[in-house]
Design a protein around this motif. Structure first.
Motif, PDB file in Angstrom:
ATOM      1  N   HIS A 104       0.930  -1.329  -0.059  1.00 49.48           N
ATOM      2  CA  HIS A 104      -0.217   0.122  -0.079  1.00 49.48           C
ATOM      3  C   HIS A 104       0.831   1.232   0.027  1.00 49.48           C
ATOM      4  O   HIS A 104       0.480   2.248  -0.774  1.00 49.48           O
ATOM      5  N   PHE A 105       1.961   1.136   0.786  1.00 47.87           N
ATOM      6  CA  PHE A 105       2.938   2.392   0.725  1.00 47.87           C
ATOM      7  C   PHE A 105       4.354   2.090   0.378  1.00 47.87           C
ATOM      8  O   PHE A 105       5.311   2.856   0.873  1.00 47.87           O
ATOM      9  N   ALA A 106       4.487   0.876   0.015  1.00 48.44           N
ATOM     10  CA  ALA A 106       6.092   0.538  -0.140  1.00 48.44           C
ATOM     11  C   ALA A 106       6.164  -0.699  -1.357  1.00 48.44           C
ATOM     12  O   ALA A 106       5.850  -1.664  -1.359  1.00 48.44           O
ATOM     13  N   VAL A 204       9.240  -0.983  14.739  1.00 49.17           N
ATOM     14  CA  VAL A 204      10.140  -1.655  13.775  1.00 49.17           C
ATOM     15  C   VAL A 204      11.301  -2.439  14.388  1.00 49.17           C
ATOM     16  O   VAL A 204      11.774  -3.558  14.221  1.00 49.17           O
ATOM     17  N   ALA A 205      11.836  -1.586  15.246  1.00 50.48           N
ATOM     18  CA  ALA A 205      13.056  -1.955  15.988  1.00 50.48           C
ATOM     19  C   ALA A 205      12.745  -3.554  17.006  1.00 50.48           C
ATOM     20  O   ALA A 205      13.671  -4.320  16.850  1.00 50.48           O
ATOM     21  N   PHE A 226       2.064  10.791   5.772  1.00 50.86           N
ATOM     22  CA  PHE A 226       1.925   9.163   6.146  1.00 50.86           C
ATOM     23  C   PHE A 226       3.252   8.537   6.351  1.00 50.86           C
ATOM     24  O   PHE A 226       3.584   7.622   5.916  1.00 50.86           O
ATOM     25  N   ILE A 227       3.944   9.102   7.095  1.00 48.86           N
ATOM     26  CA  ILE A 227       5.184   8.805   7.792  1.00 48.86           C
ATOM     27  C   ILE A 227       5.022   7.237   8.552  1.00 48.86           C
ATOM     28  O   ILE A 227       5.739   6.336   8.353  1.00 48.86           O
ATOM     29  N   LEU A 232       6.199   1.932   8.750  1.00 48.33           N
ATOM     30  CA  LEU A 232       5.719   0.515   9.292  1.00 48.33           C
ATOM     31  C   LEU A 232       5.790  -0.599   7.764  1.00 48.33           C
ATOM     32  O   LEU A 232       6.260  -1.486   7.735  1.00 48.33           O
ATOM     33  N   LEU A 233       4.832  -0.247   7.020  1.00 45.44           N
ATOM     34  CA  LEU A 233       4.658  -0.790   5.737  1.00 45.44           C
ATOM     35  C   LEU A 233       6.128  -1.219   4.917  1.00 45.44           C
ATOM     36  O   LEU A 233       6.223  -1.994   4.300  1.00 45.44           O
TER      37      LEU A 233
END
Length: 279
Positions: A104-106, A204-205, A226-227, A232-233
């Protein structure tokens, strides 16, 4: 937490056996040693539905050109003298309780059909920021919120499903109160809480499996970059949005099962998500 959930997990392993069989090349055969009678939830366990129904009140992103459309093909008695009902449905991928697949974003990341089941089923924690969100409608979850949760409830382990509770579920499906703006086609004046960049990077970490939230987006309403989605994505961590009934979950101890519609190449899709709890 692993010991407390071991019995529940064993039940889920049995429920997921069909997925394992499919991946092994099975064609409708029950895996050896497993039968329908073997599938049991632990004594006293209860299942909580975290999914909003899809209907004409389902909320979609304001720029969506359609909502949920459910049309009757047939409903009633047939010429053969028996009852029969069937419908067609049409909807955008992103609305109601749904999955955001990493694609969706990656670019190049997992699509709805390729998100591993291991990211969709597992032990969950609930990070409750509802008090802060009640004071600030555009509140962003911070790294400090994640660390405060861990001080109170223990470390967030890898492959945990992290659920963010903002309290916004109490506003569903009132479009104005839930989104902050009820004008169709307008997304420039939305107001609701989300996840900040530092919190997203902290998750994420920790190598979490997935992240869920009880708002329309993991980014807050005013977001333009939309950071949270990008962080995350971009790490191949899927998101669950518009999660219902999160107030019913404890900070720890739930096992979440989040199974989206398996849309080939999809950027997301409708999600049925439940939690299994010990009494």
């Amino acid at each position: 937490m692993r010991n407390r959930l071991s019995t529940v997990l064993s039940a889920v392993v049995l429920l997921a056996a069909g997925c394992a069989a499919e991946q092994a090349g099975a064609r409708g055969n029950t895996p050896a040693g497993i039968s329908a009678g073997d599938v049991r939830l632990p004594a006293g366990a209860r299942v909580i539905d975290l999914t909003y129904p899809f209907d004409d009140r389902t909320l979609y992103w304001p720029t969506a050109t359609t909502g949920f459309v459910h049309e009757t093909v047939h409903h009633g008695m047939t010429e053969g003298g028996y009852f029969y009902s069937a419908y067609t449905l049409c909807a955008p991928e992103h609305g109601g309780t749904h999955l955001d697949a990493p694609i969706h974003f990656a670019e190049g990341k997992a699509t709805a059909d390729t998100v591993p089941v291991s990211r969709l089923v597992g032990p969950a924690v609930v990070v409750d920021v509802s008090a802060a969100a009640a004071r600030e409608s555009d509140y962003l979850v911070t790294r400090a919120d994640i660390e405060a949760f861990e001080r109170a409830h223990g470390a967030i382990e890898p492959r945990t499903l992290v659920m963010i509770r903002t309290g916004w579920g109490a506003r569903w499906p009132d479009r104005k109160r839930y989104l902050g703006d009820d004008r169709p086609g307008h997304a420039e004046a939305l107001h609701f809480p989300g996840i900040g960049e530092d919190a997203a990077r902290a998750l994420v970490a920790r190598k979490v499996a997935a992240v869920g939230i009880d708002t329309a987006s993991i980014d807050n309403g005013p977001s333009r970059d939309f950071i949270a989605h990008r962080v995350l994505l971009g790490a191949d961590i899927p998101a669950f949005e518009n999660v219902a009934s999160m107030e019913s979950l404890p900070p720890r101890g739930a096992l979440v099962i989040a199974l989206p519609m398996k849309i080939r190449g999809g950027s997301g899709g409708p999600l049925r998500i439940v939690a299994v709890l010990r009494r």
